[in-house]
Design a protein around this motif. Structure first.
Motif: not given
Length: 288
Positions: A135-154
């Motif tokens: 929820p805290g990442l939504r504002a950074s990219d409301p229409t994208g997938n910032p949480c998925q990107r946050q937890f995807t490494v390499d």
């Protein structure tokens, strides 16, 4: 004529006995001693009325185990589920506010004949990480997938990467359940749907639009881990994800899951009373 009449009576009598026997054999054996194990999705935090044994477990008297026990008319019912529990708390005490919940498997007895287990979402803080971060990442990219990107490494989804070990942990718990209660029917209960398969409701479920699909995929992977553990551990898997379609947090009055807001009758991102009633019906069908 008398002989024929007597033969007909005899045949009818035999048919009646056979029909009665077949009917009796078709009826499931009556289950009498039920033990419920699990985390907050079993316990039902804030759903009235809350039990105090201990209060910190936030265990409801109206959760799905309580409703299931009434539906099945069991003679003995023990619910030791506890909010925040993971697989480690099955065999070790769990410290909670204002008390301690004993090791959940200690509630099992050799004559226990029904066990439900709803666990896995808190292993490696999977559930807490999602609702605490996304929820805290939504504002950074409301229409994208910032949480998925946050937890995807390499290119590796670090949330899903933990789930094979969760499967192994649940399998070990199931083995211990069978050891302590060898005659029990054991059900591994999955997690109901939180997000809809399409559409969004950011006022209720404040994930970025693109993270809804990812949240669903994580929950499906978690349920696959529970299902796999059931297959590995000699238990029956109860799918609650599929039948909860249309009852996600975005479903309004039909929702089984509370959204982000704390309510007096349901914790954020957890089942409400209607959800517990729906889960009880699903699990009852699996039992019967």
């Amino acid at each position: 004529m008398r002989a024929r009449r007597g033969l007909i009576v005899a045949v009818l009598a035999v048919c009646t006995v056979l029909a009665s026997a077949l009917t009796a054999s078709a009826q499931p054996a009556r289950l009498s001693r039920y033990v419920a194990l699990g985390d907050s999705y079993t316990a039902g935090p804030l759903i009235p009325l809350q039990r105090v044994d201990p209060l910190g477990c936030l265990r409801s008297t109206s959760n799905y185990p309580a409703q299931l026990a009434l539906r099945l008319l069991v003679s003995s019912y023990t619910d030791v589920s506890c909010s925040g529990a993971d697989t480690g708390d099955m065999t070790a005490p769990q410290s909670v506010p204002l008390g301690t919940n004993p090791p959940q498997l200690d509630a099992l007895r050799p004559d226990t004949d029904l066990v439900t287990l709803g666990i896995g979402g808190n292993d490696y803080s999977v559930f807490g990480t999602l609702v605490g971060t996304c929820p805290g990442l939504r504002a950074s990219d409301p229409t994208g997938n910032p949480c998925q990107r946050q937890f995807t490494v390499d290119g590796v989804d670090t949330i899903k990467a933990k789930l094979p070990q969760t499967r192994a942990n649940i399998t070990a718990v199931l083995a211990e359940i069978h050891r302590r209660s060898p005659q029990a029917k054991v059900l591994a209960v999955g997690y109901p749907r939180i997000a809809p398969p399409s559409g969004t409701c950011p006022d209720v479920l404040p994930f970025a639009d693109g993270d809804y699909a990812w949240l669903n995929s994580v929950e499906e992977a978690l349920n696959a881990a529970v299902s796999g553990a059931a297959a590995d551990g000699g238990a029956s898997y109860v799918d609650t994800f599929t039948p909860s379609l249309g009852h996600d947090a975005c479903a309004g009055a039909a929702a089984w899951i509370n959204g982000k807001d704390l309510k007096l009758t349901a914790a954020p991102y957890h089942p409400n009373f209607a959800g517990m009633t729906g889960l009880a019906a699903i699990v009852e069908r699996a039992v019967r």
